[in-house]
Design a protein around this motif. Sequence first.
Motif, PDB file in Angstrom:
ATOM      1  N   ILE A 147     -22.347  58.175   3.177  1.00 55.66           N
ATOM      2  CA  ILE A 147     -21.700  57.080   3.896  1.00 55.66           C
ATOM      3  C   ILE A 147     -20.875  56.242   2.924  1.00 55.66           C
ATOM      4  O   ILE A 147     -21.373  55.798   1.887  1.00 55.66           O
ATOM      5  N   HIS A 149     -19.424  52.887   1.859  1.00 52.25           N
ATOM      6  CA  HIS A 149     -19.829  51.504   2.116  1.00 52.25           C
ATOM      7  C   HIS A 149     -19.241  50.604   1.035  1.00 52.25           C
ATOM      8  O   HIS A 149     -19.613  50.694  -0.144  1.00 52.25           O
ATOM      9  N   ILE A 166     -22.417  54.085  19.641  1.00 55.21           N
ATOM     10  CA  ILE A 166     -20.958  54.027  19.608  1.00 55.21           C
ATOM     11  C   ILE A 166     -20.506  52.725  20.239  1.00 55.21           C
ATOM     12  O   ILE A 166     -20.988  52.342  21.312  1.00 55.21           O
ATOM     13  N   GLU A 167     -19.596  52.032  19.556  1.00 53.72           N
ATOM     14  CA  GLU A 167     -19.047  50.771  20.040  1.00 53.72           C
ATOM     15  C   GLU A 167     -17.559  50.759  19.747  1.00 53.72           C
ATOM     16  O   GLU A 167     -17.142  50.970  18.602  1.00 53.72           O
ATOM     17  N   THR A 170     -16.181  53.589  17.797  1.00 53.83           N
ATOM     18  CA  THR A 170     -16.667  53.723  16.426  1.00 53.83           C
ATOM     19  C   THR A 170     -18.149  54.051  16.461  1.00 53.83           C
ATOM     20  O   THR A 170     -18.908  53.418  17.197  1.00 53.83           O
ATOM     21  N   THR A 171     -18.554  55.042  15.657  1.00 54.50           N
ATOM     22  CA  THR A 171     -19.961  55.424  15.597  1.00 54.50           C
ATOM     23  C   THR A 171     -20.665  54.645  14.493  1.00 54.50           C
ATOM     24  O   THR A 171     -20.179  54.593  13.356  1.00 54.50           O
ATOM     25  N   PHE A 172     -21.795  54.057  14.840  1.00 54.86           N
ATOM     26  CA  PHE A 172     -22.589  53.317  13.863  1.00 54.86           C
ATOM     27  C   PHE A 172     -23.941  54.002  13.666  1.00 54.86           C
ATOM     28  O   PHE A 172     -24.553  54.473  14.633  1.00 54.86           O
ATOM     29  N   ARG A 180     -26.930  48.797   8.946  1.00 59.20           N
ATOM     30  CA  ARG A 180     -25.955  49.354   9.885  1.00 59.20           C
ATOM     31  C   ARG A 180     -24.711  49.812   9.130  1.00 59.20           C
ATOM     32  O   ARG A 180     -24.148  49.049   8.349  1.00 59.20           O
ATOM     33  N   ILE A 182     -21.002  52.500   9.287  1.00 60.08           N
ATOM     34  CA  ILE A 182     -20.072  53.301  10.078  1.00 60.08           C
ATOM     35  C   ILE A 182     -20.237  54.767   9.689  1.00 60.08           C
ATOM     36  O   ILE A 182     -20.248  55.108   8.501  1.00 60.08           O
ATOM     37  N   ASP A 184     -18.791  58.823  10.222  1.00 58.47           N
ATOM     38  CA  ASP A 184     -17.531  59.503  10.509  1.00 58.47           C
ATOM     39  C   ASP A 184     -17.585  60.366  11.768  1.00 58.47           C
ATOM     40  O   ASP A 184     -16.570  60.651  12.380  1.00 58.47           O
ATOM     41  N   THR A 186     -18.539  61.829  15.624  1.00 59.65           N
ATOM     42  CA  THR A 186     -18.743  61.373  16.997  1.00 59.65           C
ATOM     43  C   THR A 186     -20.168  61.725  17.423  1.00 59.65           C
ATOM     44  O   THR A 186     -20.837  62.550  16.795  1.00 59.65           O
TER      45      THR A 186
END
Length: 255
Positions: A147, A149, A166-167, A170-172, A180, A182, A184, A186
């Motif tokens: 990840i 960061h 997903i928000e 964007t996938t968290f 938390r 982000i 890459d 889906t």
Amino acid sequence: MPIVLIIEDELPNVQRLEKMLRVLDKNIIFLENLQTVQASIAWLKTNVQPDIIFMDIRLIDGISFEIFNHVTITAPVIFITAYDEYALKAFEVNGIDYLLKPLDADKLEKSFRKAMAVKSPENDAHVLQLVKNMLARQPIYRSRFLIAHKDRYLMIMTTDIAYFTIENRTTFLVTHDSKRFIADQTLEVLEHELDPEFFFRISRQFIISLKSIDQIYQHFNAQLKVKLIPALNDGVIISRERSALLKKWLDQADR
């Protein structure tokens, strides 16, 4: 004059592979660099196949073994992976080569020479069948995520992940200790990459781990409401169809 197709979603890996192959044969021709499962299926259905295909196992939209379910591959395939070589042992003992990242020049040359020697349609059929058998018997699931960061990279093990959500497209990734990040991928891709023994997609917005479940409540119309750890404000309401699948997933003996 070898003709090569590369199926790989990371440009630096493509450039390194092409450079190393040109050392082995300066007359080599590179047809295309395909980055997704769907693009590979479309290309292979409409083009003459090359002498060799170099194929990464994990692509942007899924696992490259899916290509074999849609297209008959007549070219010898050399698989490329950054993952556990033991999961791919079947390729080695059955005469199909794989390469671990980062690429080793000597192993690449050995694989390249072997692939160039494969011409028999009988061998091609064997390649296809072995890949299908491996996919059926020994699926490969993620054990970790790299990840980005701030100004560094973090390695996060799947055992540390509570759920994905997903928000705003964007996938968290949310860890058990409430961190938390982000991600890459889906949720559609993650469904294929995560071990279904420990992860379950409860809705369009969530994939949860088994350990993230705090409480499960009955809801209206045969739906369930799940409270997660780390906690969300109101929990997650699950559709009737997914609720039935969730109960089936939870109610099983250990393998």
